[in-house]
Design a protein around this motif. Structure first.
Motif, PDB file in Angstrom:
ATOM      1  N   ARG A 109      22.447 -62.801 -10.719  1.00  0.00           N
ATOM      2  CA  ARG A 109      22.467 -63.317 -12.080  1.00  0.00           C
ATOM      3  C   ARG A 109      22.561 -64.840 -12.127  1.00  0.00           C
ATOM      4  NH1 ARG A 109      27.087 -60.083 -15.220  1.00  0.00           N
ATOM      5  NH2 ARG A 109      26.354 -61.460 -16.879  1.00  0.00           N
ATOM      6  N   ALA A 110      23.418 -65.411 -11.318  1.00  0.00           N
ATOM      7  CA  ALA A 110      23.678 -66.853 -11.407  1.00  0.00           C
ATOM      8  C   ALA A 110      22.515 -67.694 -10.927  1.00  0.00           C
ATOM      9  CB  ALA A 110      24.934 -67.203 -10.608  1.00  0.00           C
ATOM     10  N   VAL A 111      21.652 -67.138 -10.074  1.00  0.00           N
ATOM     11  CA  VAL A 111      20.555 -67.929  -9.507  1.00  0.00           C
ATOM     12  C   VAL A 111      19.211 -67.533 -10.099  1.00  0.00           C
ATOM     13  CG1 VAL A 111      21.789 -68.376  -7.361  1.00  0.00           C
ATOM     14  CG2 VAL A 111      20.360 -66.329  -7.567  1.00  0.00           C
ATOM     15  N   GLY A 112      19.197 -66.740 -11.161  1.00  0.00           N
ATOM     16  CA  GLY A 112      17.955 -66.455 -11.859  1.00  0.00           C
ATOM     17  C   GLY A 112      17.143 -65.316 -11.291  1.00  0.00           C
ATOM     18  N   VAL A 113      17.787 -64.289 -10.747  1.00  0.00           N
ATOM     19  CA  VAL A 113      17.109 -63.094 -10.268  1.00  0.00           C
ATOM     20  C   VAL A 113      17.728 -61.900 -10.993  1.00  0.00           C
ATOM     21  CG1 VAL A 113      16.514 -61.643  -8.293  1.00  0.00           C
ATOM     22  CG2 VAL A 113      16.659 -64.122  -8.024  1.00  0.00           C
ATOM     23  N   GLY A 114      16.960 -61.234 -11.845  1.00  0.00           N
ATOM     24  CA  GLY A 114      17.446 -60.097 -12.614  1.00  0.00           C
ATOM     25  C   GLY A 114      16.733 -58.820 -12.221  1.00  0.00           C
ATOM     26  N   VAL A 115      17.388 -57.701 -12.503  1.00  0.00           N
ATOM     27  CA  VAL A 115      16.847 -56.380 -12.178  1.00  0.00           C
ATOM     28  C   VAL A 115      16.753 -55.568 -13.464  1.00  0.00           C
ATOM     29  CG1 VAL A 115      17.157 -54.260 -10.845  1.00  0.00           C
ATOM     30  CG2 VAL A 115      17.828 -56.456  -9.859  1.00  0.00           C
ATOM     31  N   LEU A 116      15.578 -54.994 -13.703  1.00  0.00           N
ATOM     32  CA  LEU A 116      15.344 -54.057 -14.800  1.00  0.00           C
ATOM     33  C   LEU A 116      14.925 -52.737 -14.173  1.00  0.00           C
ATOM     34  CD1 LEU A 116      14.942 -53.232 -17.769  1.00  0.00           C
ATOM     35  CD2 LEU A 116      12.682 -54.291 -17.680  1.00  0.00           C
ATOM     36  N   ALA A 117      15.856 -51.784 -14.125  1.00  0.00           N
ATOM     37  CA  ALA A 117      15.627 -50.525 -13.417  1.00  0.00           C
ATOM     38  C   ALA A 117      15.605 -49.371 -14.404  1.00  0.00           C
ATOM     39  CB  ALA A 117      16.707 -50.292 -12.363  1.00  0.00           C
ATOM     40  N   ALA A 118      14.753 -48.384 -14.109  1.00  0.00           N
ATOM     41  CA  ALA A 118      14.629 -47.196 -14.948  1.00  0.00           C
ATOM     42  C   ALA A 118      14.776 -45.959 -14.073  1.00  0.00           C
ATOM     43  CB  ALA A 118      13.282 -47.173 -15.668  1.00  0.00           C
ATOM     44  N   LEU A 119      15.431 -44.934 -14.631  1.00  0.00           N
ATOM     45  CA  LEU A 119      15.603 -43.679 -13.904  1.00  0.00           C
ATOM     46  C   LEU A 119      15.763 -42.534 -14.889  1.00  0.00           C
ATOM     47  CD1 LEU A 119      19.190 -43.299 -12.414  1.00  0.00           C
ATOM     48  CD2 LEU A 119      18.667 -44.771 -14.324  1.00  0.00           C
ATOM     49  N   GLN A 120      15.639 -41.301 -14.387  1.00  0.00           N
ATOM     50  CA  GLN A 120      15.757 -40.116 -15.220  1.00  0.00           C
ATOM     51  C   GLN A 120      17.128 -39.473 -15.116  1.00  0.00           C
ATOM     52  OE1 GLN A 120      12.549 -37.309 -14.674  1.00  0.00           O
ATOM     53  NE2 GLN A 120      11.028 -38.924 -14.398  1.00  0.00           N
ATOM     54  N   ASP A 121      17.685 -39.441 -13.925  1.00  0.00           N
ATOM     55  CA  ASP A 121      18.967 -38.766 -13.688  1.00  0.00           C
ATOM     56  C   ASP A 121      20.038 -39.827 -13.434  1.00  0.00           C
ATOM     57  OD1 ASP A 121      21.062 -37.158 -13.028  1.00  0.00           O
ATOM     58  OD2 ASP A 121      20.011 -35.997 -11.506  1.00  0.00           O
ATOM     59  N   PRO A 122      21.003 -39.990 -14.354  1.00  0.00           N
ATOM     60  CA  PRO A 122      21.981 -41.075 -14.191  1.00  0.00           C
ATOM     61  C   PRO A 122      23.232 -40.705 -13.414  1.00  0.00           C
ATOM     62  CG  PRO A 122      22.246 -40.072 -16.342  1.00  0.00           C
ATOM     63  CD  PRO A 122      21.140 -39.307 -15.661  1.00  0.00           C
ATOM     64  N   ARG A 123      23.216 -39.604 -12.675  1.00  0.00           N
ATOM     65  CA  ARG A 123      24.421 -39.222 -11.945  1.00  0.00           C
ATOM     66  C   ARG A 123      24.759 -40.230 -10.852  1.00  0.00           C
ATOM     67  NH1 ARG A 123      23.052 -33.287 -10.062  1.00  0.00           N
ATOM     68  NH2 ARG A 123      21.063 -34.378  -9.723  1.00  0.00           N
ATOM     69  N   LYS A 124      26.020 -40.256 -10.481  1.00  0.00           N
ATOM     70  CA  LYS A 124      26.507 -41.256  -9.525  1.00  0.00           C
ATOM     71  C   LYS A 124      25.890 -41.057  -8.148  1.00  0.00           C
ATOM     72  CE  LYS A 124      29.525 -44.703  -9.235  1.00  0.00           C
ATOM     73  NZ  LYS A 124      29.552 -45.846 -10.144  1.00  0.00           N
ATOM     74  N   ASP A 125      25.652 -39.814  -7.749  1.00  0.00           N
ATOM     75  CA  ASP A 125      25.074 -39.590  -6.434  1.00  0.00           C
ATOM     76  C   ASP A 125      23.592 -39.958  -6.394  1.00  0.00           C
ATOM     77  OD1 ASP A 125      24.421 -37.602  -8.156  1.00  0.00           O
ATOM     78  OD2 ASP A 125      24.649 -35.956  -6.740  1.00  0.00           O
ATOM     79  N   VAL A 126      22.976 -40.148  -7.567  1.00  0.00           N
ATOM     80  CA  VAL A 126      21.582 -40.580  -7.625  1.00  0.00           C
ATOM     81  C   VAL A 126      21.497 -42.104  -7.574  1.00  0.00           C
ATOM     82  CG1 VAL A 126      19.480 -40.589  -9.017  1.00  0.00           C
ATOM     83  CG2 VAL A 126      20.868 -38.514  -8.856  1.00  0.00           C
ATOM     84  N   LEU A 127      22.324 -42.777  -8.356  1.00  0.00           N
ATOM     85  CA  LEU A 127      22.375 -44.246  -8.358  1.00  0.00           C
ATOM     86  C   LEU A 127      23.841 -44.660  -8.321  1.00  0.00           C
ATOM     87  CD1 LEU A 127      20.727 -46.869  -8.535  1.00  0.00           C
ATOM     88  CD2 LEU A 127      21.027 -46.780 -11.008  1.00  0.00           C
ATOM     89  N   SER A 128      24.297 -44.996  -7.139  1.00  0.00           N
ATOM     90  CA  SER A 128      25.723 -45.297  -6.962  1.00  0.00           C
ATOM     91  C   SER A 128      26.114 -46.659  -7.520  1.00  0.00           C
ATOM     92  CB  SER A 128      26.084 -45.234  -5.472  1.00  0.00           C
ATOM     93  OG  SER A 128      25.291 -46.168  -4.737  1.00  0.00           O
TER      94      SER A 128
END
Length: 470
Positions: free
Chosen positions: A371-390
């Motif tokens: 964030r501080a150096v100008g690199v952002g992430v825009l991520a999309a997913l279908q299943d928001p469970r923790k084991d899918v995207l920790s």
């Protein structure tokens, strides 16, 4: 000893005839008529004073014509009423927004306060369990006021002592159906006071066309759609990370392409670079000319592209150390937006463990330090469970499109979001009715906001890519 109340002596009476019932008549204290009249007059006077104090304009609207008719005749009172109605009608036709803001919504709020909320308040509170009926007396929360907007009623309520916000958020369905609304949302105004939002109609019922490409060069916030209150939905992408969660066909592509569309002038000026990871090879492939060599589809290429973004981030961090704490986009150091269409395919469903570890490590590094150096992430997913995207908690801003289960709403937007009115699991699965509708939780506020992203067609995407290429 305690004094015996009238009727206590009846239990000591003994009857020699078993079939004879003991009849006890309690003592009756007769109140003088003058006392009753004084109490009635005092309550009437207090009610009139309270009415004049709380509703001075409405009281004047009724009192002035009546007084004029009493003093000068009914013709003058009727003429004044006709003149006022004619003036209000002309005002509404000439300048409808100002009429609605100053007169229309106030009259509607007064009418709905009297006819809807005060009329049904006592039974709804008692039946829903928010009020108490103790020894013949009702203890109810108080309605402090009603404010109408173009799409909803905002009711200010003073809670009973001992109430918690969760007591109200657990009963949003009771409140909505009790007052004839489709839903109810609860937010905190201040200590002891709540705001209940009851929508009258859905301003997001129809799909929105693609937002016009802005003329000025800016990195955000970018307009990606419309909020429920009619204001533009401005999505912050620079200086944050955004997570978009939604079932198949919920409209994740609308959010992604609307964000890219809003950044298009800055892309043409060289102030923004969009790096695209498209493991499905479907959604982002239409804009390959826009991304150029910063497009990856194969898992190995996605890992290489993410590690290249990490290298850019670390190189900037070394140069910025001790000189600046925030990023300002320039041609030398443009804002880099890393777009990942289906992040779960790379972090959870990837069969190659080595690639999975590389991708997860790169995403974790970007979301914690970019964030501080100008690199952002825009991520999309279908299943928001923790084991899918920790690392889902590393995304400050979250967007919940239509979800399959009610528990997933709190997984995306945080605990209690669904109780506050984020009913993402109840969004219609029909494309025309529900595609692009979402609930947003921003980093600065725990209350969800209902929005709808604009639909960007394939022709719009090709035109965008053509503009950048030209």
């Amino acid at each position: 000893m305690f004094k015996k109340l009238p009727g206590d002596e009846a239990q000591h009476l003994v009857s020699t005839t078993p079939d004879t019932a003991v009849v006890f008549r309690p003592a009756v204290l007769r109140t003088p008529a003058i006392v009753t009249l004084i109490i009635f007059a005092w309550r009437l006077l207090a009610g009139v004073v309270r009415l004049l104090w709380r509703y001075p304009i409405a009281s004047a609207v009724v009192a002035v014509p009546c007084a004029l008719a009493w003093l000068s005749g009914w013709q003058w009172g009727l003429g004044l009423v006709a003149l006022v109605l004619l003036g209000l009608t002309a005002w509404a036709l000439v300048d409808r927004p100002s009429f609605a803001r100053l007169v229309g919504w106030r009259l509607l709020a007064w009418w709905r306060l009297v006819w809807i909320y005060r009329r049904h308040w006592q039974p709804v509170m008692i039946i829903s369990g928010l009020g108490r009926h103790v020894r013949g007396r009702d203890y109810l929360p108080r309605v402090l006021g009603v404010r109408c907007t173009s799409w909803a009623d905002v009711v200010t309520v003073k809670m009973l002592t001992g109430h918690a916000v969760k007591d109200w958020s657990d009963r949003t369905e009771h409140l909505a159906h009790g007052f004839g609304a489709t839903s109810c949302r609860v937010s905190i105004a201040r200590s002891g006071r709540l705001l209940l939002v009851f929508p009258r109609h859905d301003p997001l019922a129809t799909p929105l066309p693609a937002v016009t490409i802005p003329e000025e060069t800016s990195v955000g916030p970018v307009e990606v759609g419309q909020c429920e209150d009619g204001k533009p939905w401005l999505l912050k992408v620079h200086g944050t990370h955004v997570l978009v969660a939604g079932a198949t066909g919920a409209g994740k592509g609308s959010v992604i392409w609307s964000a890219i569309r809003g950044l298009l002038p800055a892309v043409r000026a060289g102030l923004v670079q969009v790096w695209a990871l498209d493991p499905k090879r479907m959604e982002l492939s239409f804009g390959r000319d826009l991304f150029k060599d910063r497009y990856a589809a194969a898992p190995a290429d996605c890992a290489d592209l993410l590690e290249a973004a990490v290298a850019v981030m670390q190189e900037r961090a070394d140069r910025f150390a001790g000189l600046q704490r925030s990023h300002t986009p320039t041609v030398r150091d443009p804002f880099v937006l890393v777009v990942v269409d289906e992040v779960a395919f790379l972090t959870a469903y990837q069969s190659d463990k080595g690639l999975k570890l590389r991708i997860s490590a790169a995403l974790a590094t970007l979301t914690t330090q970019g964030r501080a150096v100008g690199v952002g992430v825009l991520a999309a997913l279908q299943d928001p469970r923790k084991d899918v995207l920790s690392i889902r908690n590393l995304f400050p801003d979250k967007i919940a499109l239509r979800l399959d289960e009610s528990e997933q709403v709190d997984m995306v937007l945080g605990d209690g979001a669904r109780d506050r009115g984020a009913l993402a699991d109840l969004i219609s699965p029909q494309p025309d009715l529900g595609a692009g509708i979402a609930y947003v939780r921003l980093e600065t506020s725990p209350d969800p906001i209902r929005v709808r992203a604009a639909y960007v067609s394939d022709a719009d995407i090709r035109a965008m890519a053509g503009e950048v290429t030209a």
